[in-house]
Design a protein around this motif. Structure first.
Motif, PDB file in Angstrom:
ATOM      1  N   VAL A   2       0.846  -1.201   0.000  1.00 25.21           N
ATOM      2  CA  VAL A   2       0.000   0.000   0.000  1.00 25.21           C
ATOM      3  C   VAL A   2       0.878   1.246   0.000  1.00 25.21           C
ATOM      4  O   VAL A   2       0.543   2.269  -0.577  1.00 25.21           O
ATOM      5  CB  VAL A   2      -0.872   0.074   1.276  1.00 25.21           C
ATOM      6  N   GLU A  30       9.209  -0.868   6.441  1.00 26.38           N
ATOM      7  CA  GLU A  30       8.659  -1.071   7.786  1.00 26.38           C
ATOM      8  C   GLU A  30       7.166  -0.786   7.797  1.00 26.38           C
ATOM      9  O   GLU A  30       6.396  -1.526   8.395  1.00 26.38           O
ATOM     10  CB  GLU A  30       9.367  -0.160   8.801  1.00 26.38           C
ATOM     11  N   MET A  31       6.766   0.299   7.150  1.00 24.77           N
ATOM     12  CA  MET A  31       5.349   0.665   7.190  1.00 24.77           C
ATOM     13  C   MET A  31       4.489  -0.363   6.458  1.00 24.77           C
ATOM     14  O   MET A  31       3.384  -0.674   6.908  1.00 24.77           O
ATOM     15  CB  MET A  31       5.147   2.076   6.637  1.00 24.77           C
ATOM     16  N   LYS A  33       5.164  -3.543   6.269  1.00 27.03           N
ATOM     17  CA  LYS A  33       5.096  -4.697   7.160  1.00 27.03           C
ATOM     18  C   LYS A  33       4.055  -4.458   8.264  1.00 27.03           C
ATOM     19  O   LYS A  33       3.258  -5.333   8.601  1.00 27.03           O
ATOM     20  CB  LYS A  33       6.469  -4.932   7.814  1.00 27.03           C
ATOM     21  N   ILE A  34       4.092  -3.236   8.807  1.00 26.60           N
ATOM     22  CA  ILE A  34       3.189  -2.917   9.915  1.00 26.60           C
ATOM     23  C   ILE A  34       1.730  -2.902   9.420  1.00 26.60           C
ATOM     24  O   ILE A  34       0.835  -3.457  10.063  1.00 26.60           O
ATOM     25  CB  ILE A  34       3.578  -1.560  10.550  1.00 26.60           C
ATOM     26  N   ILE A  35       1.527  -2.318   8.248  1.00 28.07           N
ATOM     27  CA  ILE A  35       0.152  -2.234   7.741  1.00 28.07           C
ATOM     28  C   ILE A  35      -0.368  -3.612   7.316  1.00 28.07           C
ATOM     29  O   ILE A  35      -1.534  -3.936   7.552  1.00 28.07           O
ATOM     30  CB  ILE A  35       0.049  -1.158   6.648  1.00 28.07           C
ATOM     31  N   TYR A  37       0.389  -6.271   8.846  1.00 30.16           N
ATOM     32  CA  TYR A  37       0.028  -6.873  10.125  1.00 30.16           C
ATOM     33  C   TYR A  37      -1.321  -6.326  10.619  1.00 30.16           C
ATOM     34  O   TYR A  37      -2.149  -7.068  11.141  1.00 30.16           O
ATOM     35  CB  TYR A  37       1.135  -6.613  11.152  1.00 30.16           C
ATOM     36  N   MET A  38      -1.529  -5.026  10.423  1.00 28.04           N
ATOM     37  CA  MET A  38      -2.803  -4.429  10.834  1.00 28.04           C
ATOM     38  C   MET A  38      -3.974  -5.054  10.076  1.00 28.04           C
ATOM     39  O   MET A  38      -5.102  -5.092  10.570  1.00 28.04           O
ATOM     40  CB  MET A  38      -2.763  -2.915  10.598  1.00 28.04           C
ATOM     41  N   ASP A  39      -3.680  -5.573   8.891  1.00 31.08           N
ATOM     42  CA  ASP A  39      -4.732  -6.210   8.088  1.00 31.08           C
ATOM     43  C   ASP A  39      -5.270  -7.486   8.725  1.00 31.08           C
ATOM     44  O   ASP A  39      -6.289  -8.002   8.273  1.00 31.08           O
ATOM     45  CB  ASP A  39      -4.211  -6.502   6.673  1.00 31.08           C
TER      46      ASP A  39
ATOM     47  N   PRO B 305      -2.830  -5.002  16.653  1.00 32.34           N
ATOM     48  CA  PRO B 305      -3.151  -4.158  15.492  1.00 32.34           C
ATOM     49  C   PRO B 305      -4.156  -3.054  15.840  1.00 32.34           C
ATOM     50  O   PRO B 305      -4.012  -1.918  15.371  1.00 32.34           O
ATOM     51  CB  PRO B 305      -3.727  -5.144  14.471  1.00 32.34           C
ATOM     52  N   ILE B 309      -3.253   1.024  15.461  1.00 31.02           N
ATOM     53  CA  ILE B 309      -4.049   1.900  14.588  1.00 31.02           C
ATOM     54  C   ILE B 309      -4.578   3.097  15.399  1.00 31.02           C
ATOM     55  O   ILE B 309      -4.413   4.252  15.024  1.00 31.02           O
ATOM     56  CB  ILE B 309      -5.218   1.117  13.942  1.00 31.02           C
ATOM     57  N   TYR B 372      -9.290   0.901   8.257  1.00 32.04           N
ATOM     58  CA  TYR B 372      -8.356   0.821   9.379  1.00 32.04           C
ATOM     59  C   TYR B 372      -8.901   1.479  10.649  1.00 32.04           C
ATOM     60  O   TYR B 372      -9.177   0.795  11.629  1.00 32.04           O
ATOM     61  CB  TYR B 372      -6.999   1.430   9.001  1.00 32.04           C
ATOM     62  N   LEU B 417       8.176  -3.755  13.959  1.00 31.01           N
ATOM     63  CA  LEU B 417       7.032  -4.659  14.127  1.00 31.01           C
ATOM     64  C   LEU B 417       7.290  -5.665  15.250  1.00 31.01           C
ATOM     65  O   LEU B 417       6.423  -5.943  16.067  1.00 31.01           O
ATOM     66  CB  LEU B 417       6.721  -5.380  12.807  1.00 31.01           C
TER      67      LEU B 417
END
Lengths: 95, 490
Positions: A2, A30-31, A33-35, A37-39, B305, B309, B372, B417
């Motif tokens: 993304v 990094e972002m 990877k983090i996003i 993970y947020m998924d 997560p 967010i 999100y 992470l």
């Protein structure tokens, strides 16, 4: 992915942040990877659930409209990097 | 007598009985900081002259009977994200270079009114964003329990100042575990109170719906005493609850207390030593009369997560105030106003802070908001609900505080992470606004401390403190001290 170069520029603009060239690639990685993970939140069904901004119900808090001393101009300007006698100084914004 | 090893209440008693003056104990504490802090870097600022002056004033008020708090005259220190009048307040960020607030945070004000003597301001992860105190602009803080170990974070300075006997107690702040995890890593006691129990006025905001100030100390009694001073309604914080300061009634009795253990917290990723110590603590409480039961809380899987967010979104909004105009760092060279904003912020913030602001801007941006941010607020409601259900059955939830003991310096710094995943046991509590406390429950095979986390329903601080107090009456982990590195005395 993304977070591509275009997205980094766009959110940088929203956040008033400009990354150095050497920060940019790792920030993108990094972002992403983090996003990714947020998924994981996509796994949980939230249909019909109301979004909760505060853990406890918060109400408007009112107070009496009384005249009270407010913060003094001197105090407010105390930490300003650049100031005149009565205001914050910033570069000229229009001609 | 080594004054520094006393608990806060023991020190307060000596002062009250005139066995020692406030000036003497303050001077001793300042000397001790000077000797030890080169090795630990717990302090960003030491308030040497101010503390000695304050000590004299407090002594007068104790002598004339105006100050009666059991902690009157006891030297303490606070995390550097709380405003202190006329004293440098940096949040360990370059962007607040030179910032001296003209007012005190309410929590600090209340401690000073009770006669607390402020020794200085404590190091932290920049803007409380981190779990190791390595992201500080002022360099990392070192854990006294092991060579080259992090103290945890973000309140790492607050934990180390207590663990090294530099301060009798400290204040930290906890947005996703920032009081509890450093307590666990440094072998001390601390509590994140219920959201709204302690005023956030004067706390430099990271994520306003999650941030909460709380005490860190050597024993449950000390921590309870401090919380009874700083809690209670403050008209300056509209989210502070309209109720009196919390009063504690500590007794050694856990008979019939129902304590739940979420099985999800003891699975993959948990260090074997940590697991063993925490389960031993559960057994101990059971032997003291508590009823221990396992239960399931599958929703906890989504806590990290959801937390990141929500926290990043709020951070991106809260940190927009740092613009190089009102206070702190301003770039020396700029073309126009927009350039001044960009440069001051890009040069003033460290990488982890920039990353979180940008993630926050992303999850709030149009096109991604629903997927999100809104989604996270919905999951937050589900997590809150599952805690509510658990507390229909249990008086407290028992768990590890962190999956490991203190990490080596630099171990997680390059992998954000991985660092975020270390917050697995702490962040859900902030999402649900609950009180949660940590007490030392043993050591791993390297001699590093392990902390037991006890979480309760909203405003059940007295219940949590009683369980923790009872545990400390029957164990001595909280009395163990690291071997300190002191500079050679000349």
């Amino acid at each position: 992915m993304v977070i591509d170069d275009k997205m980094i520029d766009y959110i940088g603009e929203l956040a008033r942040l400009k990354l150095q060239d050497n920060e940019r690639e790792s920030a993108k990685n990094e972002m992403n990877k983090i996003i990714d993970y947020m998924d994981t939140l996509n796994k949980i069904d939230t249909s019909g659930i109301e979004a909760m901004s505060h853990a406890f119900p918060v109400k408007n808090v009112f107070r009496k409209d009384e005249v009270k001393p407010s913060i003094s101009r001197e105090d407010l300007l105390l930490n300003a990097p650049d100031k005149s006698e009565e205001a914050f100084k910033v570069p000229k914004t229009f001609d | 007598m080594d004054l520094s090893t006393l608990t806060a209440l023991e020190a307060g008693k000596l002062i009250k009985n005139k066995e020692i003056s406030v000036a003497e104990i303050t001077k001793a504490a300042l000397d001790n900081i000077e000797k030890t802090d080169k090795n630990y870097n717990a302090f960003v600022t030491v308030c040497h002259d101010e503390a000695l002056k304050q000590a004299e004033e407090v002594q007068k008020k104790i002598d004339d009977g105006t100050l009666t708090s059991p902690l009157a005259g006891v030297p303490m220190a606070v995390k550097d994200n709380m405003c202190t009048k006329g004293i440098l307040t940096t949040a360990s960020s370059k962007i607040l270079t030179g910032f001296k607030p003209f007012y005190n945070a309410t929590a600090v004000e209340r401690l000073e009114k009770a006669g607390g003597v402020l020794l200085g301001k404590l190091n932290m992860d920049e803007f409380a964003m981190g779990s190791t105190t390595e992201t500080s602009y002022y360099g990392p803080t070192f854990n006294p329990w092991g060579e080259n170990r992090v103290p945890g974070g973000s309140s790492g300075g607050s934990a180390v100042a207590v663990a090294t006997d530099q301060a009798y107690y400290t204040l930290g702040s906890d947005t996703g575990g920032s009081i509890r995890q450093p307590c666990s890593f440094c072998g001390i006691t601390g509590i994140k109170p219920t959201y709204g129990a302690v005023s956030r006025y004067g706390l430099l905001a990271y994520a306003s719906s999650l941030d909460q100030i709380g005490p860190m100390g050597k024993t449950v009694e000390d921590v309870a005493e401090v919380l009874s001073i700083i809690s209670g309604h403050d008209p300056k914080d509209s989210t502070s609850f309209n109720q009196e300061a919390i009063k504690f009634n500590l007794e050694n009795n856990v008979k019939g207390k129902r304590i739940g253990i979420p099985v999800e917290y003891f699975g993959k990723g948990l260090d074997a030593d940590v697991k063993a110590r925490v389960l031993e603590a559960a057994k101990k409480l059971e032997s003291m009369g508590a009823v221990i039961e396992e239960f399931n809380m599958p929703e906890l899987e989504y806590a990290i997560p959801t937390y990141y967010i929500v926290a990043c979104a709020e951070a991106s909004s809260n940190l927009s105030r740092y613009d190089g105009v009102k206070y702190g760092y301003c770039t020396p060279k700029f073309d126009d106003l927009s350039d001044l904003y960009y440069k001051s912020r890009s040069e003033g913030f460290g990488m982890e802070v920039k990353r979180r602001i940008m993630i926050g801007a992303f999850v709030l941006s149009s096109g991604y908001y629903d997927a999100y941010y809104k989604k996270a607020l919905q999951v937050k409601a589900i997590i809150k609900n599952s805690f509510d259900k658990a507390f229909e059955k249990y008086d407290a939830i028992l768990s590890p505080t962190a999956p490991t003991t203190a990490l080596k310096m630099g171990e997680n710094l390059s992998d954000p992470l991985k660092m975020y995943l270390g917050d697995i046991y702490t962040v859900s509590v902030n999402l649900a606004g609950l009180p949660s406390m940590v007490v030392p429950c043993g050591f791993d095979s390297n001699g590093l401390p392990v902390g037991l986390q006890l979480t309760g329903k909203a405003f059940s601080e007295n219940t949590l403190m009683n369980i923790a107090y009872s545990y400390q009456q029957e164990t001595d982990f909280h009395l163990k001290k690291p071997v300190l590195k002191k500079e050679m005395e000349v």
